[in-house]
Design a protein around this motif. Structure first.
Motif, mmCIF file in Angstrom:
data_model
loop_
_atom_site.group_PDB
_atom_site.id
_atom_site.type_symbol
_atom_site.label_atom_id
_atom_site.label_comp_id
_atom_site.label_asym_id
_atom_site.label_seq_id
_atom_site.Cartn_x
_atom_site.Cartn_y
_atom_site.Cartn_z
ATOM 1 N N GLU A 48 0.825 -1.208 0.000
ATOM 2 C CA GLU A 48 0.000 0.000 0.000
ATOM 3 C C GLU A 48 0.862 1.263 0.000
ATOM 4 O OE1 GLU A 48 -2.493 -0.580 3.381
ATOM 5 O OE2 GLU A 48 -3.930 -1.855 2.303
ATOM 6 N N ALA A 49 2.004 1.202 0.695
ATOM 7 C CA ALA A 49 2.921 2.346 0.715
ATOM 8 C C ALA A 49 3.452 2.634 -0.682
ATOM 9 C CB ALA A 49 4.072 2.076 1.674
ATOM 10 N N LEU A 50 3.834 1.589 -1.400
ATOM 11 C CA LEU A 50 4.361 1.767 -2.760
ATOM 12 C C LEU A 50 3.297 2.321 -3.703
ATOM 13 C CD1 LEU A 50 6.510 -1.467 -3.161
ATOM 14 C CD2 LEU A 50 7.356 0.893 -3.180
ATOM 15 N N LEU A 51 2.097 1.798 -3.619
ATOM 16 C CA LEU A 51 1.026 2.277 -4.493
ATOM 17 C C LEU A 51 0.671 3.730 -4.188
ATOM 18 C CD1 LEU A 51 -1.256 -0.901 -4.523
ATOM 19 C CD2 LEU A 51 0.106 -0.001 -6.436
ATOM 20 N N PHE A 52 0.705 4.088 -2.898
ATOM 21 C CA PHE A 52 0.421 5.473 -2.529
ATOM 22 C C PHE A 52 1.520 6.408 -3.036
ATOM 23 C CE2 PHE A 52 0.532 9.202 0.200
ATOM 24 C CZ PHE A 52 -0.806 9.567 0.251
ATOM 25 N N MET A 53 2.782 6.021 -2.834
ATOM 26 C CA MET A 53 3.886 6.880 -3.254
ATOM 27 C C MET A 53 3.991 6.976 -4.767
ATOM 28 S SD MET A 53 4.897 8.329 -0.616
ATOM 29 C CE MET A 53 5.985 9.331 -1.653
ATOM 30 N N LEU A 54 3.561 5.944 -5.485
ATOM 31 C CA LEU A 54 3.514 6.031 -6.946
ATOM 32 C C LEU A 54 2.660 7.221 -7.360
ATOM 33 C CD1 LEU A 54 4.223 4.416 -9.675
ATOM 34 C CD2 LEU A 54 1.842 3.638 -9.522
ATOM 35 N N ALA A 89 11.264 4.990 -10.277
ATOM 36 C CA ALA A 89 11.882 4.203 -9.207
ATOM 37 C C ALA A 89 10.836 3.411 -8.438
ATOM 38 C CB ALA A 89 12.665 5.120 -8.265
ATOM 39 N N VAL A 90 9.704 4.050 -8.136
ATOM 40 C CA VAL A 90 8.637 3.347 -7.421
ATOM 41 C C VAL A 90 8.010 2.284 -8.321
ATOM 42 C CG1 VAL A 90 6.432 3.590 -6.222
ATOM 43 C CG2 VAL A 90 8.176 5.366 -5.978
ATOM 44 N N ALA A 91 7.807 2.620 -9.595
ATOM 45 C CA ALA A 91 7.235 1.647 -10.535
ATOM 46 C C ALA A 91 8.137 0.426 -10.679
ATOM 47 C CB ALA A 91 7.008 2.305 -11.888
ATOM 48 N N ASN A 92 9.438 0.640 -10.714
ATOM 49 C CA ASN A 92 10.385 -0.469 -10.823
ATOM 50 C C ASN A 92 10.308 -1.384 -9.601
ATOM 51 O OD1 ASN A 92 11.309 0.409 -13.296
ATOM 52 N ND2 ASN A 92 13.075 1.506 -12.452
ATOM 53 N N LEU A 93 10.122 -0.768 -8.436
ATOM 54 C CA LEU A 93 10.016 -1.568 -7.214
ATOM 55 C C LEU A 93 8.713 -2.359 -7.199
ATOM 56 C CD1 LEU A 93 11.792 -2.136 -4.814
ATOM 57 C CD2 LEU A 93 10.748 -0.208 -3.618
ATOM 58 N N ASP A 143 5.874 15.407 0.665
ATOM 59 C CA ASP A 143 6.552 14.208 0.184
ATOM 60 C C ASP A 143 7.595 13.711 1.191
ATOM 61 O OD1 ASP A 143 6.596 12.365 -1.980
ATOM 62 O OD2 ASP A 143 8.528 13.163 -2.617
ATOM 63 N N ILE A 144 8.371 14.630 1.727
ATOM 64 C CA ILE A 144 9.408 14.273 2.704
ATOM 65 C C ILE A 144 8.792 13.604 3.929
ATOM 66 C CG2 ILE A 144 11.122 15.229 4.312
ATOM 67 C CD1 ILE A 144 11.604 17.433 2.144
ATOM 68 N N VAL A 145 7.694 14.173 4.424
ATOM 69 C CA VAL A 145 7.050 13.648 5.629
ATOM 70 C C VAL A 145 6.418 12.283 5.364
ATOM 71 C CG1 VAL A 145 5.157 14.009 7.256
ATOM 72 C CG2 VAL A 145 6.689 15.899 6.669
ATOM 73 N N ASP A 146 5.714 12.137 4.244
ATOM 74 C CA ASP A 146 5.080 10.854 3.934
ATOM 75 C C ASP A 146 6.114 9.758 3.753
ATOM 76 O OD1 ASP A 146 2.515 11.808 4.125
ATOM 77 O OD2 ASP A 146 2.219 12.056 1.967
ATOM 78 N N LEU A 147 7.193 10.065 3.059
ATOM 79 C CA LEU A 147 8.256 9.080 2.867
ATOM 80 C C LEU A 147 8.857 8.653 4.202
ATOM 81 C CD1 LEU A 147 9.982 10.605 -0.284
ATOM 82 C CD2 LEU A 147 8.984 8.307 -0.152
ATOM 83 N N GLN A 148 9.067 9.618 5.099
ATOM 84 C CA GLN A 148 9.642 9.283 6.404
ATOM 85 C C GLN A 148 8.704 8.387 7.204
ATOM 86 O OE1 GLN A 148 12.865 10.190 7.345
ATOM 87 N NE2 GLN A 148 12.404 8.527 8.772
ATOM 88 N N ASP A 149 7.408 8.651 7.121
ATOM 89 C CA ASP A 149 6.437 7.810 7.822
ATOM 90 C C ASP A 149 6.512 6.370 7.325
ATOM 91 O OD1 ASP A 149 5.549 9.914 9.362
ATOM 92 O OD2 ASP A 149 3.790 10.338 8.101
ATOM 93 N N TYR A 150 6.630 6.202 6.016
ATOM 94 C CA TYR A 150 6.700 4.849 5.454
ATOM 95 C C TYR A 150 8.038 4.181 5.770
ATOM 96 C CZ TYR A 150 2.353 5.576 2.865
ATOM 97 O OH TYR A 150 1.033 5.789 2.526
ATOM 98 N N ILE A 151 9.111 4.956 5.778
ATOM 99 C CA ILE A 151 10.425 4.411 6.154
ATOM 100 C C ILE A 151 10.395 3.900 7.593
ATOM 101 C CG2 ILE A 151 12.830 5.045 6.646
ATOM 102 C CD1 ILE A 151 12.628 6.976 4.201
#
Length: 211
Positions: A48-54, A89-93, A143-151
């Motif tokens: 779900e994180a990958l699909l959201f960040m895409l 990058a997200v699509a490749n993952l 973007d920075i905040v959402d990525l950090q939450d998923y990390i």
């Protein structure tokens, strides 16, 4: 007439600034090699994180394409190229983990929350060049905040590696939008980052990402 002259002067100032910055912006494209991190299993949360960040990376790209066509500011034309690399990058993952996905047409999103953000950003960015640059800063802030939450929420090393690289690019983009605003006598107030986090990013120099 005076307003038109001021607008042209502001545009000239922004163009001069972004022309000198464009080389460093283009160098922050994500370059991730997964090597042996290509696990076959992935949790539902990470999927779900990958699909959201895409879609969030697509949000940035599509908004900058629109604002570039509207205002012709180099900032948007340069950064939209980096956002395409983030999207790739997200699509490749997603491909690596065998997750089905669809990249919708420009300006269209599967996630309604992101669709609402796009519509809001387009409306705000149409008001003025200053508002357009603030929209850019807001997107990178988010973007920075959402990525950090998923990390913070995952132990998947491939996901962490890609998301940290995307974060690096977003920090560079945020610095650029804020510098452009300050260069025209304006400022940006963080909407998602804490003031302390924001100041640490802005006070630092551009980073080399994915290398």
């Amino acid at each position: 007439m005076k307003s038109l002259v001021n607008t042209r002067i502001s545009l000239a100032v922004i163009t001069l600034f972004t022309a000198s910055w464009s080389m460093s912006c283009e160098n922050d494209e994500t370059d991730i090699t997964l090597d042996n991190q290509q696990n076959t299993a992935i949790s539902l949360e990470d999927k779900e994180a990958l699909l959201f960040m895409l879609e969030e990376e697509k949000l940035a790209r599509d908004t900058y394409i629109y604002l570039d066509e509207l205002w012709g500011i180099n900032q948007f034309s340069n950064i939209q190229i980096s956002e395409q690399s983030h999207l790739n990058a997200v699509a490749n993952l997603l491909d690596t983990f065998g997750i089905d996905f669809t990249v919708q047409p420009e300006g269209v999103f599967t996630n309604q929350e992101i669709q609402n953000l796009y519509d809001e950003f387009i409306t705000d960015g149409t008001m003025s060049m200053t508002q357009a640059l603030k929209v850019g800063a807001t997107i990178e802030d988010l973007d920075i905040v959402d990525l950090q939450d998923y990390i913070n929420a995952t132990s998947n090393t491939a996901l962490i590696s890609v998301f940290e690289s995307l974060q690096c690019g977003s920090r560079n983009h945020l610095r650029s939008f804020v510098s452009a605003l300050e260069n025209t006598g304006n400022s940006y107030t963080p909407q998602f980052l804490t003031v302390e986090e924001y100041e640490l990013i802005i006070s630092d120099s551009n980073e080399q990402c994915g290398r």
